[in-house]
Design a protein around this motif. Sequence first.
Motif, mmCIF file in Angstrom:
data_model
loop_
_atom_site.group_PDB
_atom_site.id
_atom_site.type_symbol
_atom_site.label_atom_id
_atom_site.label_comp_id
_atom_site.label_asym_id
_atom_site.label_seq_id
_atom_site.Cartn_x
_atom_site.Cartn_y
_atom_site.Cartn_z
ATOM 1 N N PRO A 159 -8.562 8.222 -14.140
ATOM 2 C CA PRO A 159 -8.846 8.679 -12.779
ATOM 3 C C PRO A 159 -7.750 8.228 -11.813
ATOM 4 C CG PRO A 159 -10.828 7.781 -13.788
ATOM 5 C CD PRO A 159 -9.690 7.470 -14.720
ATOM 6 N N GLY A 160 -7.348 9.114 -10.930
ATOM 7 C CA GLY A 160 -6.208 8.837 -10.055
ATOM 8 C C GLY A 160 -6.353 7.583 -9.224
ATOM 9 N N HIS A 161 -7.553 7.276 -8.743
ATOM 10 C CA HIS A 161 -7.725 6.113 -7.870
ATOM 11 C C HIS A 161 -7.682 4.792 -8.638
ATOM 12 C CE1 HIS A 161 -11.703 6.634 -9.476
ATOM 13 N NE2 HIS A 161 -12.210 5.647 -8.782
ATOM 14 N N GLY A 163 -5.134 4.304 -10.771
ATOM 15 C CA GLY A 163 -3.733 4.215 -11.175
ATOM 16 C C GLY A 163 -2.803 4.026 -10.003
ATOM 17 N N THR A 164 -3.198 3.200 -9.030
ATOM 18 C CA THR A 164 -2.382 2.998 -7.837
ATOM 19 C C THR A 164 -2.045 1.522 -7.651
ATOM 20 O OG1 THR A 164 -4.220 2.627 -6.286
ATOM 21 C CG2 THR A 164 -3.601 4.931 -6.736
ATOM 22 N N VAL A 165 -1.043 1.269 -6.811
ATOM 23 C CA VAL A 165 -0.641 -0.102 -6.507
ATOM 24 C C VAL A 165 -1.786 -0.874 -5.867
ATOM 25 C CG1 VAL A 165 0.893 -1.518 -5.088
ATOM 26 C CG2 VAL A 165 1.808 0.466 -6.310
ATOM 27 N N GLU A 166 -2.505 -0.212 -4.966
ATOM 28 C CA GLU A 166 -3.610 -0.892 -4.286
ATOM 29 C C GLU A 166 -4.668 -1.369 -5.276
ATOM 30 O OE1 GLU A 166 -1.637 1.787 -1.283
ATOM 31 O OE2 GLU A 166 -2.206 1.927 -3.397
ATOM 32 N N PHE A 167 -4.961 -0.532 -6.265
ATOM 33 C CA PHE A 167 -5.940 -0.944 -7.271
ATOM 34 C C PHE A 167 -5.372 -2.057 -8.150
ATOM 35 C CE2 PHE A 167 -8.053 -0.245 -11.483
ATOM 36 C CZ PHE A 167 -9.297 -0.719 -11.098
ATOM 37 N N ALA A 168 -4.099 -1.946 -8.523
ATOM 38 C CA ALA A 168 -3.472 -2.997 -9.331
ATOM 39 C C ALA A 168 -3.499 -4.338 -8.596
ATOM 40 C CB ALA A 168 -2.038 -2.606 -9.686
ATOM 41 N N ARG A 169 -3.329 -4.319 -7.299
ATOM 42 C CA ARG A 169 -3.394 -5.560 -6.514
ATOM 43 C C ARG A 169 -4.801 -6.141 -6.528
ATOM 44 N NH1 ARG A 169 0.383 -3.165 -1.636
ATOM 45 N NH2 ARG A 169 2.414 -3.696 -2.593
ATOM 46 N N GLN A 170 -5.801 -5.268 -6.510
ATOM 47 C CA GLN A 170 -7.180 -5.739 -6.615
ATOM 48 C C GLN A 170 -7.433 -6.365 -7.986
ATOM 49 O OE1 GLN A 170 -9.860 -5.916 -4.516
ATOM 50 N NE2 GLN A 170 -8.495 -5.365 -2.838
ATOM 51 N N LEU A 171 -6.877 -5.773 -9.040
ATOM 52 C CA LEU A 171 -7.010 -6.354 -10.374
ATOM 53 C C LEU A 171 -6.349 -7.728 -10.433
ATOM 54 C CD1 LEU A 171 -6.277 -3.216 -12.588
ATOM 55 C CD2 LEU A 171 -8.504 -4.258 -12.161
ATOM 56 N N ARG A 172 -5.184 -7.837 -9.830
ATOM 57 C CA ARG A 172 -4.503 -9.145 -9.800
ATOM 58 C C ARG A 172 -5.351 -10.163 -9.030
ATOM 59 N NH1 ARG A 172 0.560 -9.413 -6.110
ATOM 60 N NH2 ARG A 172 -1.182 -9.491 -4.641
ATOM 61 N N ARG A 173 -5.987 -9.724 -7.950
ATOM 62 C CA ARG A 173 -6.811 -10.634 -7.132
ATOM 63 C C ARG A 173 -7.959 -11.231 -7.928
ATOM 64 N NH1 ARG A 173 -11.546 -10.356 -4.681
ATOM 65 N NH2 ARG A 173 -11.810 -8.137 -5.189
ATOM 66 N N ILE A 174 -8.624 -10.429 -8.762
ATOM 67 C CA ILE A 174 -9.806 -10.928 -9.462
ATOM 68 C C ILE A 174 -9.468 -11.557 -10.811
ATOM 69 C CG2 ILE A 174 -11.214 -9.201 -8.300
ATOM 70 C CD1 ILE A 174 -11.494 -7.771 -10.995
ATOM 71 N N VAL A 198 3.666 1.919 -15.373
ATOM 72 C CA VAL A 198 4.345 0.632 -15.535
ATOM 73 C C VAL A 198 4.917 0.172 -14.195
ATOM 74 C CG1 VAL A 198 6.394 -0.469 -16.528
ATOM 75 C CG2 VAL A 198 4.851 0.864 -17.987
ATOM 76 N N ALA A 199 5.574 1.070 -13.477
ATOM 77 C CA ALA A 199 6.125 0.717 -12.167
ATOM 78 C C ALA A 199 5.019 0.328 -11.197
ATOM 79 C CB ALA A 199 6.923 1.899 -11.605
ATOM 80 N N THR A 200 3.880 0.993 -11.292
ATOM 81 C CA THR A 200 2.754 0.711 -10.405
ATOM 82 C C THR A 200 2.187 -0.676 -10.668
ATOM 83 O OG1 THR A 200 2.193 3.059 -10.254
ATOM 84 C CG2 THR A 200 0.438 1.488 -9.765
ATOM 85 N N VAL A 201 1.962 -1.017 -11.927
ATOM 86 C CA VAL A 201 1.431 -2.338 -12.261
ATOM 87 C C VAL A 201 2.451 -3.425 -11.938
ATOM 88 C CG1 VAL A 201 0.610 -3.796 -14.157
ATOM 89 C CG2 VAL A 201 -0.137 -1.414 -14.003
ATOM 90 N N PRO A 258 6.279 3.637 -7.935
ATOM 91 C CA PRO A 258 4.889 3.222 -7.999
ATOM 92 C C PRO A 258 4.002 4.219 -7.240
ATOM 93 C CG PRO A 258 6.301 1.373 -7.410
ATOM 94 C CD PRO A 258 7.148 2.595 -7.348
ATOM 95 N N ARG A 259 2.811 4.442 -7.784
ATOM 96 C CA ARG A 259 1.883 5.377 -7.152
ATOM 97 C C ARG A 259 1.011 4.642 -6.147
ATOM 98 N NH1 ARG A 259 -0.142 6.770 -11.342
ATOM 99 N NH2 ARG A 259 1.035 8.658 -11.801
ATOM 100 N N MET A 260 0.965 5.154 -4.934
ATOM 101 C CA MET A 260 0.159 4.570 -3.872
ATOM 102 C C MET A 260 -1.105 5.408 -3.655
ATOM 103 S SD MET A 260 2.299 2.114 -3.188
ATOM 104 C CE MET A 260 1.554 1.376 -1.716
ATOM 105 N N ASP A 261 -2.088 4.796 -2.993
ATOM 106 C CA ASP A 261 -3.270 5.548 -2.618
ATOM 107 C C ASP A 261 -2.887 6.734 -1.730
ATOM 108 O OD1 ASP A 261 -5.100 4.042 -3.978
ATOM 109 O OD2 ASP A 261 -5.702 2.835 -2.251
ATOM 110 N N ALA A 262 -3.587 7.832 -1.895
ATOM 111 C CA ALA A 262 -3.359 8.984 -1.024
ATOM 112 C C ALA A 262 -3.756 8.644 0.403
ATOM 113 C CB ALA A 262 -4.161 10.181 -1.524
ATOM 114 N N LYS A 263 -2.952 9.095 1.351
ATOM 115 C CA LYS A 263 -3.274 8.855 2.746
ATOM 116 C C LYS A 263 -4.460 9.703 3.159
ATOM 117 C CE LYS A 263 1.445 7.650 4.118
ATOM 118 N NZ LYS A 263 2.595 7.983 5.011
ATOM 119 N N ARG A 264 -5.344 9.075 3.922
ATOM 120 C CA ARG A 264 -6.551 9.779 4.343
ATOM 121 C C ARG A 264 -6.415 10.216 5.800
ATOM 122 N NH1 ARG A 264 -11.179 5.835 1.663
ATOM 123 N NH2 ARG A 264 -10.493 6.080 -0.498
#
Length: 264
Positions: A159-161, A163-174, A198-201, A258-264
């Motif tokens: 799922p696209g959400h 595979g983003t830098v923001e999600f990878a940062r959340q994974l690193r946080r926990i 790979v670039a995103t993580v 790196p893939r970022m979250d889509a702007k809302r």
Amino acid sequence: MATHGNRRTPERAGARQRVTAGRAELVPDPARPHGWTLLADGVPQSYVDLADPEYLEFGYVKLIARALSSWARSGVPERVLHLGGGGLTVPRLAARWWPDVAQVVVELDGELIAMVRRELPPERPLEIVVGDAREAVERAATEGYDVIVADAFSGAAMPGHLGTVEFARQLRRILRPDGLLIMNVTDVPPMAFTRVQVATVAAAFAEVGLLGDQAVVRGRRAGNVIVLAGRVPPLRMSRDERLLREGELVVFSSGARPRMDAKR
């Protein structure tokens, strides 16, 4: 001498049913008395041997298992988070290796996970959370897990959400400072999605590795690869496998953004 195989029948109640994502089916393995394949819309999704959780049928699951066991040489994990449940193959394996480990499984398809728990119940209790993996991660406590296994798919794609830098940062946080992230990625030549992932993580973690069959890593055929991050352990490779790290990984992902979250 031929084996009698698995005589349990998939025609019994609950072995075929509609789930949220489509149609799920459990097919007995004729070669192994306690072996089952979980199919989603006719595509093999998981394999489970109820008598022997260490028997792993799928190649990418063997890679996940090797990463887990290599990381655990320096310490037994206390808490493991699984993003994506499927047939609960990896949680069953972890429970066999480390009986006291606390495991949380997040699965979006509640009907699928209910079917698996009913028909192929795990031998040890698991905490099952039905819901979106990203939402569960965002609610999780900081540094709450030793290991995170990310194996969540919508059909054949991540799922696209997730595979983003923001999600990878959340994974690193926990993830605890010496913890390990194991992420399953499926791709086709020339491995463009994997290069981006790979670039995103790597935008969130200081140490990253890429593990897979040599032909897949080199973009010669489609398949699964495993992105590792955190404390990436040394792994013993067979002649047909590759583990890319540091300079080799930089070359592999060169030019990928790196893939970022889509702007809302």
